[in-house]
Design a protein around this motif. Structure first.
Motif, PDB file in Angstrom:
ATOM      1  N   UNK A 511      10.191   4.811 -35.118  1.00  0.00           N
ATOM      2  CA  UNK A 511      10.249   4.318 -33.646  1.00  0.00           C
ATOM      3  C   UNK A 511       9.167   4.666 -32.918  1.00  0.00           C
ATOM      4  N   UNK A 512       8.647   3.580 -32.072  1.00  0.00           N
ATOM      5  CA  UNK A 512       7.409   3.473 -31.321  1.00  0.00           C
ATOM      6  C   UNK A 512       7.826   3.302 -30.037  1.00  0.00           C
ATOM      7  N   UNK A 513       7.181   4.032 -28.849  1.00  0.00           N
ATOM      8  CA  UNK A 513       7.446   3.842 -27.679  1.00  0.00           C
ATOM      9  C   UNK A 513       6.643   2.899 -27.087  1.00  0.00           C
ATOM     10  N   UNK A 514       6.887   2.345 -25.941  1.00  0.00           N
ATOM     11  CA  UNK A 514       6.015   1.170 -25.591  1.00  0.00           C
ATOM     12  C   UNK A 514       5.882   1.176 -23.741  1.00  0.00           C
ATOM     13  N   UNK A 515       4.848   0.460 -23.499  1.00  0.00           N
ATOM     14  CA  UNK A 515       4.752   0.647 -22.187  1.00  0.00           C
ATOM     15  C   UNK A 515       5.406  -0.790 -21.496  1.00  0.00           C
ATOM     16  N   UNK A 516       5.610  -0.954 -20.064  1.00  0.00           N
ATOM     17  CA  UNK A 516       5.707  -2.116 -19.510  1.00  0.00           C
ATOM     18  C   UNK A 516       4.245  -2.650 -19.337  1.00  0.00           C
ATOM     19  N   UNK A 517       4.338  -4.095 -18.925  1.00  0.00           N
ATOM     20  CA  UNK A 517       2.960  -4.569 -18.677  1.00  0.00           C
ATOM     21  C   UNK A 517       2.223  -4.127 -17.674  1.00  0.00           C
ATOM     22  N   UNK A 518       2.820  -3.543 -16.538  1.00  0.00           N
ATOM     23  CA  UNK A 518       2.349  -2.840 -15.204  1.00  0.00           C
ATOM     24  C   UNK A 518       2.012  -1.368 -15.539  1.00  0.00           C
ATOM     25  N   UNK A 519       2.550  -0.698 -16.525  1.00  0.00           N
ATOM     26  CA  UNK A 519       2.158   0.592 -16.916  1.00  0.00           C
ATOM     27  C   UNK A 519       2.983   1.721 -16.136  1.00  0.00           C
ATOM     28  N   UNK A 520       4.233   1.232 -15.470  1.00  0.00           N
ATOM     29  CA  UNK A 520       5.026   1.939 -14.589  1.00  0.00           C
ATOM     30  C   UNK A 520       6.265   2.533 -15.294  1.00  0.00           C
ATOM     31  N   UNK A 521       6.435   1.905 -16.594  1.00  0.00           N
ATOM     32  CA  UNK A 521       7.746   2.754 -17.476  1.00  0.00           C
ATOM     33  C   UNK A 521       7.169   2.843 -18.740  1.00  0.00           C
ATOM     34  N   UNK A 522       7.948   3.567 -19.626  1.00  0.00           N
ATOM     35  CA  UNK A 522       7.756   3.595 -21.022  1.00  0.00           C
ATOM     36  C   UNK A 522       9.245   3.481 -21.467  1.00  0.00           C
ATOM     37  N   UNK A 576      11.380  -3.074 -26.323  1.00  0.00           N
ATOM     38  CA  UNK A 576      10.123  -3.384 -25.626  1.00  0.00           C
ATOM     39  C   UNK A 576      10.813  -4.013 -24.292  1.00  0.00           C
ATOM     40  N   UNK A 577       9.660  -4.192 -23.231  1.00  0.00           N
ATOM     41  CA  UNK A 577       9.603  -4.653 -22.083  1.00  0.00           C
ATOM     42  C   UNK A 577       9.402  -6.121 -22.319  1.00  0.00           C
ATOM     43  N   UNK A 578       9.919  -7.238 -21.806  1.00  0.00           N
ATOM     44  CA  UNK A 578       9.602  -8.521 -21.887  1.00  0.00           C
ATOM     45  C   UNK A 578       8.561  -8.852 -20.878  1.00  0.00           C
ATOM     46  N   UNK A 579       7.766 -10.023 -21.414  1.00  0.00           N
ATOM     47  CA  UNK A 579       6.530 -10.052 -20.449  1.00  0.00           C
ATOM     48  C   UNK A 579       6.993 -10.556 -19.026  1.00  0.00           C
ATOM     49  N   UNK A 580       6.245 -10.377 -18.000  1.00  0.00           N
ATOM     50  CA  UNK A 580       6.697 -10.775 -16.482  1.00  0.00           C
ATOM     51  C   UNK A 580       6.795 -12.313 -16.504  1.00  0.00           C
ATOM     52  N   UNK A 581       5.822 -12.806 -17.215  1.00  0.00           N
ATOM     53  CA  UNK A 581       5.762 -14.387 -16.998  1.00  0.00           C
ATOM     54  C   UNK A 581       6.851 -15.164 -17.643  1.00  0.00           C
ATOM     55  N   UNK A 582       7.253 -14.325 -18.830  1.00  0.00           N
ATOM     56  CA  UNK A 582       8.354 -14.952 -19.491  1.00  0.00           C
ATOM     57  C   UNK A 582       9.739 -14.959 -18.855  1.00  0.00           C
ATOM     58  N   UNK A 583       9.717 -13.635 -18.225  1.00  0.00           N
ATOM     59  CA  UNK A 583      11.077 -13.453 -17.370  1.00  0.00           C
ATOM     60  C   UNK A 583      11.267 -14.209 -16.273  1.00  0.00           C
ATOM     61  N   UNK A 584      10.095 -14.726 -15.428  1.00  0.00           N
ATOM     62  CA  UNK A 584      10.037 -15.679 -14.475  1.00  0.00           C
ATOM     63  C   UNK A 584      10.485 -16.897 -14.835  1.00  0.00           C
ATOM     64  N   UNK A 585       9.680 -17.297 -15.984  1.00  0.00           N
ATOM     65  CA  UNK A 585       9.912 -18.583 -16.649  1.00  0.00           C
ATOM     66  C   UNK A 585      11.594 -18.730 -16.941  1.00  0.00           C
ATOM     67  N   UNK A 586      12.143 -17.953 -17.294  1.00  0.00           N
ATOM     68  CA  UNK A 586      13.483 -17.810 -17.795  1.00  0.00           C
ATOM     69  C   UNK A 586      14.466 -17.981 -16.575  1.00  0.00           C
ATOM     70  N   UNK A 587      13.946 -17.303 -15.461  1.00  0.00           N
ATOM     71  CA  UNK A 587      14.796 -17.466 -14.309  1.00  0.00           C
ATOM     72  C   UNK A 587      14.792 -18.825 -13.761  1.00  0.00           C
ATOM     73  N   UNK A 588      13.543 -19.463 -13.720  1.00  0.00           N
ATOM     74  CA  UNK A 588      13.583 -20.897 -13.337  1.00  0.00           C
ATOM     75  C   UNK A 588      14.048 -21.892 -14.201  1.00  0.00           C
ATOM     76  N   UNK A 589      14.190 -21.706 -15.552  1.00  0.00           N
ATOM     77  CA  UNK A 589      14.688 -22.645 -16.666  1.00  0.00           C
ATOM     78  C   UNK A 589      16.367 -22.493 -16.581  1.00  0.00           C
ATOM     79  N   UNK A 590      16.777 -21.551 -15.860  1.00  0.00           N
ATOM     80  CA  UNK A 590      18.126 -21.399 -16.009  1.00  0.00           C
ATOM     81  C   UNK A 590      18.916 -22.312 -14.987  1.00  0.00           C
TER      82      UNK A 590
END
Length: 659
Positions: A511-522, A576-590
């Motif tokens: 099991x591997x821990x990962x950061x968010x893109x902003x580095x605020x969360x693990x 893992x955290x999804x990339x921020x740009x991908x999340x924004x695109x998913x919102x707009x495409x919905x």
């Protein structure tokens, strides 16, 4: 009054003289209280209290209200709401409660999913959109590439194409995806791979039989999978995944129209013969995979076959691309050798012998250092010269507890570098705040001896006097995940531990821990069916401090967790955290927010808005922060536009605008 006539008399039979004497002898009683003369002639049941319109006295009504527990009206929540628990922290300080389960892909792999990796993202020349990919590898020896935030047009075209081509995929409504009814694509036959044509739809195309690296069916020796499944019929059913403990509500599910992961993979590679345990993306969108079949293989989303194979003497446990030079990658494995491969000629450019089995390896973000984790808890650092090929031993550290039953080092399962922190989490140079408060700004460890605190402060002042007056910020920090259920954050300027995180269960799995893109969360998986989240730092407790030689560090026990699997065994193998740009695109495409053209004016961290988890049964789940969904809803409404206009007015007044 007692008799209701309002004159103060008991029965009205006394003469006027008696009435005058009584009036002189005692004061006038209040209107709402009977006089003594009235009380003497009034029945007891009527003299106790003054009845109200309801038939009860005010005191009786008050007592009844106190006895009756008035419960507030329940707040109705969507039925896909998942509560998040706060451990050693206040519920009011929660960053993720509640979550929305918006998608579940059952049997994405035939068995456990050991590794996931997110691509750096590239701009598609045909659509102009920035595309991100998610790669997964599991015990079935299959490597799959999934597109993140697909457009609604792409999903509709895929549904029509799959109905004609007979691919075993049922693209039902997105409403049912969060329950796990919709599965992933399954290969049509033994030597067939789904590919994408020029229109963006999935088609079944057979490989060239004369290809050097053909994906034909071959005898498998994978762990925990059915070896005969690849030679069976093209049809395969995907059973319903066990449901998670969402809230019991009759409200409709919320956010299920937001499709973050395309349920049909872009590519499905079956060349590996055993478990795929590690994946790594290059800056140019190439993918390298490590497998227990003693090979590492190179892939690309646009090619349906293996591009190159790199043979090893033993099982390969870890791979990592060079951050900027995609011609090189590093690999490590059971043969205790760390190798730098030159991809164009397929040969080893440099290698180093380790003291034990290598279980994790990665490049530093600047490409100047290679870190290799061993199965005994050691992490060895090698420096590189300007050619990126010459390795030189630099130093090593050992991850182990000072006392207790886990004082011996345990296997290193993951190495991840901390991204650049957001501005609100940078330090102001006050080193004395280090080691005093946790992520909520509260004391994380009880200060038992005041003398110890004073001694530490004196030591800090001594170090300040010996070094430069201005504290040097830590440029790089490495998060080390080990099998003693600990995560240690190490500063790369002095290789001392800055912070230790605990709370999850990681005893034997990779099991591997990962950061968010902003580095605020693990975020990290766990062997106890939960996905755990830690906050990295706050203003009072920054991470860019230098504590060389003081052996001072934080022990962070406060975290948040939620149930992410019902598998048996209940292991969340990766998250893992999804990339921020991908999340924004998913919102707009919905198409849920037609008034929004972009989300740049929304003050929210989209890089930590979506969490993707995998489990031991091969199921992928996507969780969305309810706070993020509410922020987008607010921005799409009239008040959101009013706030945006006010912000623009402020910018115009202050002169903070661009032409």
């Amino acid at each position: 009054d007692g008799d209701g006539d309002g004159d103060g008399d008991g029965d009205g039979s006394q003469d006027s003289n008696d009435n005058d004497n009584d009036a002189k002898a005692m004061p006038i009683a209040p209107i709402d209280q009977p006089s003594p003369s009235t009380a003497s002639s009034t029945p007891t049941s009527q003299r106790k209290t003054h009845p109200t319109q309801s038939g009860h006295s005010p005191m009786q009504n008050y007592q009844k209200r106190r006895k009756r527990k008035v419960k507030p009206a329940p707040i109705l929540q969507p039925k896909n709401t998942l509560p998040v628990r706060c451990i050693h922290k206040s519920k009011s300080a929660s960053d993720f409660n509640p979550l929305l389960l918006i998608s579940t892909l059952t049997k994405a792999h035939d068995g456990p999913i050991w590794s996931t990796a997110l691509s750096k993202g590239f701009v598609d020349s045909t659509t102009g959109r920035k595309t991100h990919y998610l790669a997964t590898g599991g015990a079935d020896g299959v490597v799959q590439i999934w597109e993140l935030a697909p457009s609604r047009e792409t999903l509709e075209k895929q549904a029509a194409a799959n109905a004609e081509d007979g691919v075993s995929v049922i693209l039902s409504s997105l409403e049912s995806m969060w329950k796990g009814i919709v599965g992933s694509v399954v290969n049509c036959n033994a030597n067939c791979n789904p590919t994408i044509n020029s229109t963006g739809t999935m088609n079944a195309s057979t490989e060239d039989e004369n290809s050097t690296h053909s994906n034909k069916s071959r005898p498998r020796k994978r762990l925990g999978t059915d070896r005969s499944s690849s030679s069976q019929s093209s049809q395969k059913t995907t059973p319903l995944a066990p449901p998670l403990a969402t809230v019991n509500s009759k409200c409709d599910a919320l956010g299920t129209d937001i499709c973050l992961i395309n349920p049909i993979p872009v590519q499905r590679f079956t060349a590996h013969e055993e478990d795929v345990v590690d994946l790594s993306w290059s800056s140019t969108n190439f993918l390298i995979s490590a497998s227990l079949d003693k090979t590492a293989r190179l892939w690309h989303p646009s090619r349906p076959m293996c591009l190159k194979e790199f043979n090893h003497a033993d099982a390969v446990t870890s791979v990592s691309f060079h951050p900027s030079e995609d011609r090189y990658f590093v690999s490590g494995g059971f043969d205790k050798k760390l190798r730098i491969w030159h991809i164009p000629n397929g040969r080893v450019a440099e290698w180093a012998q380790a003291s034990n089995v290598i279980t994790a390896a990665t490049y530093q973000p600047d490409g100047k250092v290679i870190a290799a984790g061993l199965c005994d808890g050691k992490v060895i650092f090698y420096s590189l010269d300007g050619s990126n090929t010459k390795m030189k031993y630099f130093t090593q550290i050992t991850c182990k507890n000072g006392n207790g039953g886990k004082k011996n080092g345990k296997k290193v399962t993951g190495l991840t570098y901390l991204p650049q922190l957001s501005e609100d989490k940078l330090a102001d140079g006050n080193i004395l705040g280090h080691g005093i408060s946790d992520s909520e700004g509260r004391s994380n460890e009880k200060q038992t001896h005041r003398t110890t605190i004073l001694a530490a402060k004196k030591a800090v002042k001594m170090v300040k006097s010996l070094t430069s007056s201005k504290k040097k910020q830590v440029k790089e920090q490495l998060l080390i995940t080990t099998n003693d259920s600990r995560m240690r954050l190490v500063g790369m300027n002095d290789f001392c531990m800055v912070r230790k995180f605990k709370g999850h269960l990681n005893a034997c799995y990779q099991i591997k821990a990962k950061f968010s893109e902003s580095g605020d969360f693990i975020v990290s998986g766990s062997e106890s069916r939960t996905c755990n989240i830690w906050n990295t730092a706050t203003k009072r407790n920054p991470l860019n401090v230098n504590v060389t030689g003081l052996h001072m560090y934080d022990k962070v026990k406060g975290y948040e967790c939620f149930e992410a699997t019902k598998a048996d065994p209940p292991v969340v193998t990766d998250s893992t955290f999804a990339p921020g740009q991908a999340v924004e695109s998913a919102f707009l495409s919905s198409r849920l927010f037609p008034t929004l053209q972009n989300l740049s004016h929304i003050d929210h961290d989209f890089s930590s808005a979506v969490i993707v988890t995998t489990d031991y049964e091969g199921t992928m789940r996507v969780f969305l922060r309810r706070a993020c969904f509410d922020a987008v809803c607010h921005a799409s409404g009239p008040r959101g536009f009013d706030d945006d206009d006010n912000d623009n007015d402020v910018k115009n007044v202050t002169g903070d605008h661009t032409d």
